[in-house]
Design an enzyme around this catalytic site. Sequence first.
Site, PDB file in Angstrom:
ATOM      1  CD  GLU A  81      -2.937  -1.100   2.269  1.00 36.03           C
ATOM      2  OE1 GLU A  81      -2.733  -0.227   3.247  1.00 36.03           O
ATOM      3  OE2 GLU A  81      -3.739  -1.828   2.380  1.00 36.03           O
ATOM      4  CD  GLU A 102      -3.408  -5.609   4.389  1.00 34.81           C
ATOM      5  OE1 GLU A 102      -4.385  -4.774   4.461  1.00 34.81           O
ATOM      6  OE2 GLU A 102      -2.087  -5.233   4.329  1.00 34.81           O
TER       7      GLU A 102
HETATM    8  O1  IFM Z   1      -4.156  -2.719   9.281  1.00 41.45           O
HETATM    9  C1  IFM Z   1      -4.096  -2.196   7.953  1.00 41.45           C
HETATM   10  C2  IFM Z   1      -2.852  -2.842   7.418  1.00 41.45           C
HETATM   11  O2  IFM Z   1      -1.620  -2.621   7.911  1.00 41.45           O
HETATM   12  C3  IFM Z   1      -2.771  -2.227   5.807  1.00 41.45           C
HETATM   13  N1  IFM Z   1      -3.897  -2.490   5.176  1.00 41.45           N
HETATM   14  C4  IFM Z   1      -5.276  -1.897   5.854  1.00 41.45           C
HETATM   15  C5  IFM Z   1      -5.298  -2.651   7.433  1.00 41.45           C
HETATM   16  C6  IFM Z   1      -6.608  -2.249   8.131  1.00 41.45           C
HETATM   17  O3  IFM Z   1      -6.703  -0.665   8.220  1.00 41.45           O
END
Ligand code: IFM
Length: 472
Positions: A169, A375
């Site tokens: 990200e 994710e």
């Molecule tokens: O916890 C975060 C993660 O570190 C990166 N993506 C989003 C998740 C939830 O906010």
Amino acid sequence: MSEKQPRVFPSDFLWGSATASYQIEGAAREDGRTPSIWDTFCRTPGKVFEGDTGDVACDHYHRWSEDLDLMTELGLGAYRFSVSWSRVQPTGRGPAVQRGLDFYRSLADGLLERNITPAITLYHWDLPQELEDAGGWPERDTAERFAEYARLVAEALGDRVRLWTTLNEPFCSAFLGYGSGVHAPGRTEPESVLKAAHHLNLAHGLGTQALRDVLPSDAQVGITVNPGVVRARTDAPGDVDAARRIDALHTRIFTDPVLHGSYPEDLKRDTRQVSDWSFVKEGDEATIHQPLDFLGLNYYTPTVVSAPVEGDTAPRNDGHGASEHSPWVGSETVNFHLAAGDRTDMGWVVDPTGLVQLLRRFQEEASNIPLYITENGAAFEDKLDAGGAVHDAERIGYLHGHLDAVHQAIEQGVDVRGYFLWSLLDNFEWAYGYSKRFGIVHVDFETLRRTPKASARWYAQVIGSGQLPVEG
Ligand code: IFM
């Protein structure tokens, strides 16, 4: 397919879960680790909920073996974790610290012994503080430092880890770290956002080259992005233009150079008051545009926007945390709206249609590159009941809806190879500290005791059967 049939996934679909170093490891001052920008940010008054820090977190650094046993109980096929740069190369330059590397080697070996595929992310937001002191991501040298670090980790773990991700990200690192300042290092400098984004892209390109130099030829190298699924509130031209602007800043600033080798012209136009982009040197875009083996996509919720209203300069609630400073360089007055529907504890609307949309988009844009959901998951206010159990039916509903979306995309021909649920453990949720629980395993942050939630048992059944039940 009728609504009543279970969704059967491909037999080689990779069922995983994900975490990140600063969010779970703790042991912040052990074995040579030095502060990262998050250690510093946590100690800056008012930045993190209740002054929480990652000093102990889930104490995974000491309890990793117990955590691997939990993964075995779940039947996980893969585990995505990140390496703490400050643990393996404490000053962000020079030789690696053996004890740091040993930790990740033991972790990878423990996973392999349990038939769980390790998937490494090299950078999940925890820049060594010394590199931030030298200017951080707005400095070009940070990209060179990242490539050096990537090489060191690959030399140490390349013989046992096949799946490699450069960055997680980069949007958050650049826009929240240097724009709105809600993430470390907490700077609020519009031009630095664009410089940071470019140097993160460059780090990905140089890092990928370094990984390819060192890793065996069957290693898979990719990047994880969290593209915005940006929707215009109406089809009025101003709203459609607002969606285009936010899509350029949230998504295409990363995916265009990575996948296509150039920055979008509309992005440069929208931001010309802030920067002339002279920090992009000849050859940079080609360096960023490295062949990829996969693209990692993180998805939680869509974004709804509308045109700026003249004279309105109030801070925007864009779902990324409250700040007086807009991260949306050059498009600061675009309006953000809360879509209708159920919400998670983050206030994010639950909308799996966005995941189908995202997968279909990148099936086209990243033609022929396999996709992973690296994710997806949800925070809810989980509580242990009197019997010590957590009945997180809302999380099961969220996961069911989103796995159904992944299945729909596969049925429509999208090449999705795996799904990494965020997150294995309740953990340090950045500026929200320990107030948000994303785990399928409950962590008591007093005792550090782990308790699998109902969602963990549900996910284990999905993994074991390779299919999604008709009902959540
Ligand atoms: O916890 C975060 C993660 O570190 C990166 N993506 C989003 C998740 C939830 O906010």
